[in-house]
Design a protein around this motif. Structure first.
Motif, mmCIF file in Angstrom:
data_model
loop_
_atom_site.group_PDB
_atom_site.id
_atom_site.type_symbol
_atom_site.label_atom_id
_atom_site.label_comp_id
_atom_site.label_asym_id
_atom_site.label_seq_id
_atom_site.Cartn_x
_atom_site.Cartn_y
_atom_site.Cartn_z
ATOM 1 N N SER A 186 53.823 16.923 2.881
ATOM 2 C CA SER A 186 54.010 17.930 3.591
ATOM 3 C C SER A 186 53.305 17.358 5.074
ATOM 4 C CB SER A 186 54.988 19.134 3.859
ATOM 5 O OG SER A 186 53.348 20.080 3.936
ATOM 6 N N GLY A 187 52.643 16.624 4.817
ATOM 7 C CA GLY A 187 51.637 16.563 6.856
ATOM 8 C C GLY A 187 50.565 15.117 6.112
ATOM 9 N N GLY A 188 50.644 15.087 7.451
ATOM 10 C CA GLY A 188 49.165 14.064 7.139
ATOM 11 C C GLY A 188 47.507 14.521 7.625
ATOM 12 N N THR A 189 46.826 13.960 7.094
ATOM 13 C CA THR A 189 45.541 14.264 6.741
ATOM 14 C C THR A 189 44.276 12.786 7.403
ATOM 15 O OG1 THR A 189 46.331 15.640 4.645
ATOM 16 C CG2 THR A 189 44.169 15.478 5.327
ATOM 17 N N ASN A 190 43.506 13.921 8.256
ATOM 18 C CA ASN A 190 42.314 12.518 8.565
ATOM 19 C C ASN A 190 40.819 13.462 8.101
ATOM 20 O OD1 ASN A 190 42.214 14.608 11.003
ATOM 21 N ND2 ASN A 190 43.332 12.773 11.893
ATOM 22 N N TYR A 191 40.795 14.666 7.762
ATOM 23 C CA TYR A 191 39.485 15.355 7.151
ATOM 24 C C TYR A 191 39.382 16.248 5.743
ATOM 25 C CZ TYR A 191 35.587 18.425 6.934
ATOM 26 O OH TYR A 191 34.157 19.084 6.587
ATOM 27 N N CYS A 192 39.090 16.110 5.078
ATOM 28 C CA CYS A 192 39.563 17.088 3.858
ATOM 29 C C CYS A 192 38.466 17.351 3.020
ATOM 30 C CB CYS A 192 40.283 16.055 2.675
ATOM 31 S SG CYS A 192 40.602 16.702 1.026
ATOM 32 N N HIS A 193 38.218 18.613 2.872
ATOM 33 C CA HIS A 193 37.326 19.095 1.844
ATOM 34 C C HIS A 193 38.113 20.232 0.430
ATOM 35 C CE1 HIS A 193 34.351 22.676 1.311
ATOM 36 N NE2 HIS A 193 34.378 21.689 -0.008
ATOM 37 N N ALA A 194 37.401 19.418 -0.067
ATOM 38 C CA ALA A 194 38.625 19.747 -1.769
ATOM 39 C C ALA A 194 37.378 19.719 -2.955
ATOM 40 C CB ALA A 194 39.326 18.463 -2.451
ATOM 41 N N THR A 195 37.425 21.218 -3.271
ATOM 42 C CA THR A 195 35.750 22.303 -3.135
ATOM 43 C C THR A 195 36.803 22.296 -5.568
ATOM 44 O OG1 THR A 195 35.109 24.230 -3.843
ATOM 45 C CG2 THR A 195 37.236 23.985 -2.914
ATOM 46 N N GLU A 196 35.804 22.379 -6.042
ATOM 47 C CA GLU A 196 35.914 22.738 -7.902
ATOM 48 C C GLU A 196 37.186 21.421 -7.702
ATOM 49 O OE1 GLU A 196 33.306 23.702 -9.348
ATOM 50 O OE2 GLU A 196 32.569 25.125 -7.919
ATOM 51 N N VAL A 197 37.118 20.230 -7.556
ATOM 52 C CA VAL A 197 38.099 19.590 -8.410
ATOM 53 C C VAL A 197 37.858 19.378 -9.649
ATOM 54 C CG1 VAL A 197 38.567 16.869 -7.184
ATOM 55 C CG2 VAL A 197 37.307 18.553 -5.798
ATOM 56 N N ALA A 198 37.147 19.679 -10.756
ATOM 57 C CA ALA A 198 37.249 19.599 -12.699
ATOM 58 C C ALA A 198 37.866 20.008 -12.499
ATOM 59 C CB ALA A 198 35.887 19.423 -12.332
ATOM 60 N N PHE A 199 38.416 22.084 -11.975
ATOM 61 C CA PHE A 199 39.006 22.814 -12.182
ATOM 62 C C PHE A 199 40.451 22.759 -11.353
ATOM 63 C CE2 PHE A 199 34.485 23.755 -12.441
ATOM 64 C CZ PHE A 199 34.459 24.149 -13.981
ATOM 65 N N TRP A 200 40.501 21.961 -11.140
ATOM 66 C CA TRP A 200 42.502 21.755 -10.802
ATOM 67 C C TRP A 200 43.283 20.905 -12.037
ATOM 68 C CZ3 TRP A 200 43.088 18.310 -5.331
ATOM 69 C CH2 TRP A 200 42.470 19.077 -4.165
ATOM 70 N N GLY A 201 44.401 21.324 -11.943
ATOM 71 C CA GLY A 201 44.847 22.071 -13.144
ATOM 72 C C GLY A 201 45.807 19.903 -13.541
ATOM 73 N N SER A 202 46.104 19.149 -12.767
ATOM 74 C CA SER A 202 46.948 18.669 -12.684
ATOM 75 C C SER A 202 46.331 17.450 -11.517
ATOM 76 C CB SER A 202 48.189 18.470 -11.871
ATOM 77 O OG SER A 202 49.252 17.490 -11.586
ATOM 78 N N ALA A 203 46.354 16.252 -12.401
ATOM 79 C CA ALA A 203 45.293 14.498 -11.653
ATOM 80 C C ALA A 203 46.215 14.589 -10.097
ATOM 81 C CB ALA A 203 45.077 13.926 -12.899
ATOM 82 N N GLU A 204 47.525 15.077 -11.110
ATOM 83 C CA GLU A 204 49.130 14.671 -9.842
ATOM 84 C C GLU A 204 48.402 15.171 -8.626
ATOM 85 O OE1 GLU A 204 52.751 14.682 -11.571
ATOM 86 O OE2 GLU A 204 52.168 13.905 -13.539
ATOM 87 N N ASP A 205 48.527 15.747 -8.700
ATOM 88 C CA ASP A 205 47.744 16.693 -7.303
ATOM 89 C C ASP A 205 46.906 15.886 -6.119
ATOM 90 O OD1 ASP A 205 50.022 19.026 -7.519
ATOM 91 O OD2 ASP A 205 48.138 20.369 -8.456
ATOM 92 N N MET A 206 45.858 15.925 -6.787
ATOM 93 C CA MET A 206 44.970 14.524 -6.285
ATOM 94 C C MET A 206 45.629 13.019 -6.065
ATOM 95 S SD MET A 206 42.187 14.422 -5.295
ATOM 96 C CE MET A 206 41.189 15.848 -5.978
ATOM 97 N N ALA A 207 46.154 12.820 -6.546
ATOM 98 C CA ALA A 207 47.096 11.041 -6.184
ATOM 99 C C ALA A 207 48.247 11.850 -5.612
ATOM 100 C CB ALA A 207 47.609 10.755 -7.582
ATOM 101 N N SER A 208 49.165 12.510 -4.552
ATOM 102 C CA SER A 208 49.901 13.403 -3.779
ATOM 103 C C SER A 208 48.638 13.092 -2.698
ATOM 104 C CB SER A 208 50.243 14.811 -4.755
ATOM 105 O OG SER A 208 51.182 15.236 -3.700
#
Length: 337
Positions: A186-208
């Motif tokens: 729903s929105g743009g981003t210019n700073y991101c902190h994604a944590t424990e990425v290996a435990f995300w259920g869907s790779a599509e979430d990362m692509a999104s």
């Protein structure tokens, strides 16, 4: 065909120079913005360290204490600084557990929002409990920080933090299900902190999420950090970062943290190193120590080996695969079937 539009002469200003047509001035400004070169502002290391000096954190070993960076934290910070100096703004960080990395990233998150007015930030995690713990740490920092360094909050709830300098952080939960929830759509981003990425259920979430990132904002920074969790989307992300010069691949082994070492007076040292520095090594230990030296130029000490043996025996119940995943010595050790 002759253009029938009447020509309007620009008025002459003082000094005999033509004044600039306001419409053309706006057009040039838009053109200038759209042709930005994507340059990256350097990481303001000294200002960040000053910011860290006024933070208070909850330490498992010491309680509520001033934030003093550990060796592992300094290493991560220096690697990000070096990467941004090369114009690289995406950091993929493969880490061992309990190195203080999450505390460092929390400090960077806050500092970035305070330092750069009006950022569009995202904090994304794998579960709601992790998000809530992160928010509690943010609240603690905001409560204990001196007023001279603090920026007040207009909004602070489960989904969003909006500061008085117009910086905004969205709290996102990727979840652990295979179905994608179109994270960050729903929105743009210019700073991101994604944590424990290996435990995300869907790779599509990362692509999104990746589709929302700016590649022009000079203070952009995108951090993806995790311990390993088998051969999944995070392992693929790590391999891409290793091969791709436009990304930073930062490995943080257990030996980067000076707390992972038993001194000669520690009650466990003699048990795990009965002959001190002359204690015999297994083939696995020799190979592991050699790999660390060859790949990272770091020589593991007898005290660190004592800690390693203790942690393997007690906390990993002798399971070498678990030890390699949770406390890898080199990047290749972390990914276990």
């Amino acid at each position: 065909m002759v253009d029938a539009t009447p020509t309007v002469q620009a008025p002459i200003g003082r000094g005999g120079r033509k004044s600039v047509d306001p419409a053309k001035k706006r057009l040039r400004a838009v053109s200038s913005r759209s042709s930005a070169d994507g340059s990256v502002a350097p990481f303001p290391r000294e200002r960040f360290l000053k910011f860290c000096s006024v933070l208070r954190i909850q330490s498992k070993d010491e309680g509520l204490v001033p934030f003093v960076l550990k060796g592992s934290q300094v290493y991560i910070m220096d690697e990000i600084c070096a990467g941004m100096a090369r114009g690289v703004t995406t950091a993929v960080i493969l880490k061992s557990r309990q190195l203080g990395a999450s505390t460092l990233f929390l400090a960077i998150d806050l500092f970035w929002a305070f330092e750069n007015k009006g950022i569009l930030g995202v904090f994304a995690t794998h579960e709601e409990a992790s998000r809530d713990q992160f928010r509690a740490q943010i609240d603690l920092c905001l409560t204990t920080m001196p007023k001279a360094f603090k920026v007040g909050a207009n909004t602070n709830n489960r989904t969003m933090l909006v500061l008085q300098n117009a910086s905004l952080f969205r709290y996102l939960v990727a979840g652990q299900r295979k179905e994608s929830n179109k994270l960050g759509r729903s929105g743009g981003t210019n700073y991101c902190h994604a944590t424990e990425v290996a435990f995300w259920g869907s790779a599509e979430d990362m692509a999104s999420l990746l589709q929302t990132f700016s590649h022009m904002y000079p203070h952009r920074l995108y951090i993806f950090e995790s311990t390993a969790n088998g051969y999944n989307h995070f392992e693929e992300m790590w391999q891409i970062a290793v091969a791709e010069p436009s990304q930073m691949a930062i490995f943080v082994g257990w030996w980067r943290d000076e707390r992972n070492e038993f001194g000669e007076r520690h009650p466990h040292y003699d048990f795990y190193m009965p002959q001190g520095v002359k204690s015999p090594l297994s083939q696995r230990e020799r190979e592991g120590m050699r790999a660390v030296k060859e790949q990272y130029g770091f020589e593991i000490t007898a005290g660190q080996l004592a800690w390693y043996r203790w942690h393997l025996a007690v906390n990993c119940k002798g399971d070498q695969a678990v030890m390699d995943q949770e406390q890898p010595g080199v990047g290749g050790d972390a990914f276990q079937s």
